[in-house]
Design a protein around this motif. Structure first.
Motif, PDB file in Angstrom:
ATOM      1  N   GLU A 103       0.838  -1.211   0.000  1.00 50.16           N
ATOM      2  CA  GLU A 103       0.000   0.000   0.000  1.00 50.16           C
ATOM      3  C   GLU A 103       0.867   1.252   0.000  1.00 50.16           C
ATOM      4  O   GLU A 103       0.607   2.198  -0.734  1.00 50.16           O
ATOM      5  CB  GLU A 103      -0.940   0.024   1.203  1.00 50.16           C
ATOM      6  N   ALA A 104       1.926   1.251   0.818  1.00 50.52           N
ATOM      7  CA  ALA A 104       2.823   2.414   0.856  1.00 50.52           C
ATOM      8  C   ALA A 104       3.440   2.664  -0.513  1.00 50.52           C
ATOM      9  O   ALA A 104       3.511   3.808  -0.961  1.00 50.52           O
ATOM     10  CB  ALA A 104       3.906   2.204   1.903  1.00 50.52           C
ATOM     11  N   ARG A 105       3.866   1.623  -1.190  1.00 51.65           N
ATOM     12  CA  ARG A 105       4.470   1.791  -2.515  1.00 51.65           C
ATOM     13  C   ARG A 105       3.463   2.323  -3.531  1.00 51.65           C
ATOM     14  O   ARG A 105       3.802   3.136  -4.392  1.00 51.65           O
ATOM     15  CB  ARG A 105       5.082   0.476  -2.984  1.00 51.65           C
ATOM     16  N   GLN A 106       2.201   1.869  -3.433  1.00 49.99           N
ATOM     17  CA  GLN A 106       1.164   2.376  -4.331  1.00 49.99           C
ATOM     18  C   GLN A 106       0.950   3.876  -4.104  1.00 49.99           C
ATOM     19  O   GLN A 106       0.853   4.641  -5.061  1.00 49.99           O
ATOM     20  CB  GLN A 106      -0.152   1.638  -4.090  1.00 49.99           C
ATOM     21  N   ILE A 107       0.872   4.267  -2.849  1.00 52.54           N
ATOM     22  CA  ILE A 107       0.649   5.690  -2.536  1.00 52.54           C
ATOM     23  C   ILE A 107       1.856   6.521  -2.961  1.00 52.54           C
ATOM     24  O   ILE A 107       1.704   7.597  -3.537  1.00 52.54           O
ATOM     25  CB  ILE A 107       0.350   5.876  -1.039  1.00 52.54           C
ATOM     26  N   GLN A 108       3.068   6.030  -2.694  1.00 48.76           N
ATOM     27  CA  GLN A 108       4.270   6.769  -3.062  1.00 48.76           C
ATOM     28  C   GLN A 108       4.372   6.935  -4.573  1.00 48.76           C
ATOM     29  O   GLN A 108       4.868   7.953  -5.048  1.00 48.76           O
ATOM     30  CB  GLN A 108       5.505   6.065  -2.518  1.00 48.76           C
ATOM     31  N   ALA A 109       3.888   5.960  -5.331  1.00 49.75           N
ATOM     32  CA  ALA A 109       3.987   6.024  -6.796  1.00 49.75           C
ATOM     33  C   ALA A 109       3.114   7.131  -7.385  1.00 49.75           C
ATOM     34  O   ALA A 109       3.500   7.759  -8.366  1.00 49.75           O
ATOM     35  CB  ALA A 109       3.607   4.681  -7.404  1.00 49.75           C
ATOM     36  N   VAL A 110       1.951   7.372  -6.802  1.00 48.58           N
ATOM     37  CA  VAL A 110       1.031   8.365  -7.357  1.00 48.58           C
ATOM     38  C   VAL A 110       0.837   9.567  -6.438  1.00 48.58           C
ATOM     39  O   VAL A 110       0.219  10.556  -6.829  1.00 48.58           O
ATOM     40  CB  VAL A 110      -0.363   7.746  -7.648  1.00 48.58           C
ATOM     41  N   GLY A 111       1.369   9.469  -5.231  1.00 46.09           N
ATOM     42  CA  GLY A 111       1.089  10.473  -4.215  1.00 46.09           C
ATOM     43  C   GLY A 111       1.789  11.802  -4.406  1.00 46.09           C
ATOM     44  O   GLY A 111       2.804  11.908  -5.082  1.00 46.09           O
ATOM     45  N   GLN A 112       1.187  12.804  -3.790  1.00 53.06           N
ATOM     46  CA  GLN A 112       1.766  14.134  -3.783  1.00 53.06           C
ATOM     47  C   GLN A 112       2.571  14.292  -2.497  1.00 53.06           C
ATOM     48  O   GLN A 112       2.079  13.977  -1.411  1.00 53.06           O
ATOM     49  CB  GLN A 112       0.661  15.175  -3.844  1.00 53.06           C
ATOM     50  N   PRO A 113       3.803  14.781  -2.581  1.00 50.22           N
ATOM     51  CA  PRO A 113       4.607  14.949  -1.368  1.00 50.22           C
ATOM     52  C   PRO A 113       4.073  16.075  -0.492  1.00 50.22           C
ATOM     53  O   PRO A 113       3.530  17.064  -0.990  1.00 50.22           O
ATOM     54  CB  PRO A 113       6.000  15.273  -1.900  1.00 50.22           C
ATOM     55  N   ALA A 114       4.219  15.893   0.806  1.00 52.77           N
ATOM     56  CA  ALA A 114       3.822  16.916   1.773  1.00 52.77           C
ATOM     57  C   ALA A 114       4.661  16.723   3.028  1.00 52.77           C
ATOM     58  O   ALA A 114       5.194  15.644   3.277  1.00 52.77           O
ATOM     59  CB  ALA A 114       2.338  16.790   2.116  1.00 52.77           C
ATOM     60  N   ASP A 115       4.788  17.770   3.801  1.00 48.90           N
ATOM     61  CA  ASP A 115       5.434  17.657   5.104  1.00 48.90           C
ATOM     62  C   ASP A 115       4.390  17.214   6.108  1.00 48.90           C
ATOM     63  O   ASP A 115       3.194  17.449   5.927  1.00 48.90           O
ATOM     64  CB  ASP A 115       6.032  18.995   5.535  1.00 48.90           C
ATOM     65  N   ALA A 116       4.859  16.575   7.171  1.00 50.73           N
ATOM     66  CA  ALA A 116       3.953  16.142   8.234  1.00 50.73           C
ATOM     67  C   ALA A 116       4.703  16.187   9.555  1.00 50.73           C
ATOM     68  O   ALA A 116       5.934  16.100   9.597  1.00 50.73           O
ATOM     69  CB  ALA A 116       3.427  14.738   7.965  1.00 50.73           C
ATOM     70  N   VAL A 117       3.949  16.297  10.629  1.00 49.02           N
ATOM     71  CA  VAL A 117       4.496  16.247  11.979  1.00 49.02           C
ATOM     72  C   VAL A 117       3.969  14.974  12.625  1.00 49.02           C
ATOM     73  O   VAL A 117       2.761  14.691  12.568  1.00 49.02           O
ATOM     74  CB  VAL A 117       4.066  17.482  12.803  1.00 49.02           C
ATOM     75  N   ILE A 118       4.877  14.197  13.211  1.00 43.70           N
ATOM     76  CA  ILE A 118       4.474  12.981  13.913  1.00 43.70           C
ATOM     77  C   ILE A 118       3.763  13.387  15.200  1.00 43.70           C
ATOM     78  O   ILE A 118       4.308  14.127  16.012  1.00 43.70           O
ATOM     79  CB  ILE A 118       5.695  12.103  14.265  1.00 43.70           C
ATOM     80  N   LEU A 119       2.536  12.897  15.380  1.00 38.89           N
ATOM     81  CA  LEU A 119       1.782  13.163  16.603  1.00 38.89           C
ATOM     82  C   LEU A 119       1.946  12.026  17.602  1.00 38.89           C
ATOM     83  O   LEU A 119       2.069  12.256  18.800  1.00 38.89           O
ATOM     84  CB  LEU A 119       0.307  13.367  16.277  1.00 38.89           C
TER      85      LEU A 119
END
Length: 119
Positions: free
Chosen positions: A30-46
């Motif tokens: 699933e992570a690879r599928q999202i990374q292939a089409v996903g838009q990059p963004a910054d995030a903060v670990i909660l």
């Protein structure tokens, strides 16, 4: 020769279901599928939690993150399973900034992009 070929086929048949189990347990596919089409963004670990699963001695963790896309307001998301190298564990603690990838069709689907960690 034929015996060797049959042995190789049998080994591949046994290994194929194991790959499906690994991907289901680790969230890798699933992570690879999202990374292939996903838009990059910054995030903060909660928050981060242990799933009790390891893959090649690396932990599979769950994460709650605040995604901060450049084109819309920040929002919270959960990453149920993400393989994190043991050397990166200190960089995925609450308060740390990381790069994530967001599925453009479903922004709730988020994947960690560990090879572009933020400080």
């Amino acid at each position: 020769m034929r015996l060797l070929f049959c042995s190789m086929l049998a080994a591949a048949a046994i290994a194929a279901p194991a790959c499906a189990i690994v991907n289901r347990m680790s969230g890798l596919s699933e992570a690879r599928q999202i990374q292939a089409v996903g838009q990059p963004a910054d995030a903060v670990i909660l928050s981060i939690w242990d799933t009790g699963i390891t893959l090649n001695d690396d932990p599979v963790v769950g994460l709650s993150v605040r995604v901060e896309p450049s084109d819309r307001p920040a929002y919270e998301a959960r990453i149920e399973k993400s393989v994190v190298s043991r050397v990166h564990i200190p960089q995925v603690q609450p308060g740390c900034r990381v790069r994530v990838f967001v599925d453009p069709k479903n922004p709730a689907r988020v994947a960690l992009g560990l090879y572009d960690l933020r400080r």
